[in-house]
Design an enzyme around this catalytic site. Structure first.
Site, mmCIF file in Angstrom:
data_model
loop_
_atom_site.group_PDB
_atom_site.id
_atom_site.type_symbol
_atom_site.label_atom_id
_atom_site.label_comp_id
_atom_site.label_asym_id
_atom_site.label_seq_id
_atom_site.Cartn_x
_atom_site.Cartn_y
_atom_site.Cartn_z
ATOM 1 C CB SER A 133 -0.879 -0.004 1.265
ATOM 2 O OG SER A 133 -1.503 1.244 1.471
ATOM 3 C CE1 TYR A 146 -4.237 -2.246 5.117
ATOM 4 C CE2 TYR A 146 -3.365 -0.045 4.708
ATOM 5 C CZ TYR A 146 -3.832 -1.252 4.242
ATOM 6 O OH TYR A 146 -3.887 -1.473 2.886
#
Length: 250
Positions: A133, A146
């Site tokens: 990501s 995360y």
């Protein structure tokens, strides 16, 4: 001889888009997801193999690779895509939620690499691509846990690039921005109303296919709306003063 791919988190979103894209090109797919009905439905659509399993279990990755070998006799491409957002609040800490996120986002990638490398070697080499990501490259205050997991994925990819290359195995990662998948469904309306562009799952799937064949081991492809995927470059880290070399271990 057909190319064989193993894809985790394959029942929807990016994983499903990658499976469809590869299958259109003649790749035989082994699909893994904890959504048993969803992954079975997609596998039947693509005439592939499937396994309903949670990648936070080491056994899931071992079973998936065994399925690839049993069904197709080889393994060439591995897309370690399964992931979840965290929602972990450090002030009102939920340790079970924390362990779940770590299990899927970090353990699932480690277990996937560990399980797939032996069959990739026996198949003559291949490629592994992890879905990281932008949060694996920069700090994202909206979900620090995360963000930590995706930094871990990036670190693993960079560290394994050289040793795996010795076996003709390329490893890399895609680092997409916000993508219109079930992972961001709760916030989709906010993005749309604010005019913030979202990637499509197909956008990211195209980048994953590019990453499989990237020439440079450890390539991290940044994927943003309206741009071609581009390799991310880290700045060098300053060495010790005086130019001393680290001591050799005997």
């Amino acid at each position: 001889m057909s190319t064989v791919a193993l894809i985790t988190g394959a029942a929807s979103g990016i994983g499903a888009a990658v499976a469809r894209r590869l299958s259109t090109g003649g790749v035989r797919c082994v699909l893994v997801d904890r959504d048993g009905e969803g992954v079975e439905r997609l596998a039947k659509e693509l005439d592939g193999a499937w396994l309903a399993a949670d990648v936070s279990s080491e056994e899931a990755s071992l079973e998936a690779v065994a399925l690839a070998e049993r069904r197709y006799g080889r393994l060439d491409l591995v897309h370690l895509n399964a992931g979840v957002t965290s929602g972990v609040d450090l002030e009102n800490f939920d340790v079970e939620r924390y362990r779940k996120v770590m299990g899927v986002n970090v353990d699932g990638v480690v277990f996937g690499v560990r399980a797939s490398v032996p069959l990739l070697k026996r198949s003559g080499g291949g490629a592994i691509v992890a879905t990281a990501s932008l949060a694996g490259l920069v700090g994202y205050a909206g979900d620090p846990v995360y963000t930590m997991t995706k930094h871990a994925v990036v670190g693993l990819v960079r560290s394994l690039a050289e040793p795996l290359a010795a076996y003709n195995i390329r490893i890399g990662a895609v680092c997409p921005g916000f993508t219109d998948t079930p992972l961001v469904a709760a916030a989709r309306e906010m993005f749309v109303n604010s005019g913030f562009p979202l990637l499509t799952a197909d956008d990211v799937a195209a980048a994953v296919e590019s990453a499989f064949y990237a020439e440079t081991p450890g390539t991290l492809l940044v994927v943003q709306p309206g741009r071609q995927p581009m390799p991310y470059r880290y700045a060098g880290v300053p060495g010790p003063a005086g130019g001393q070399r680290p001591p050799r271990s005997e």
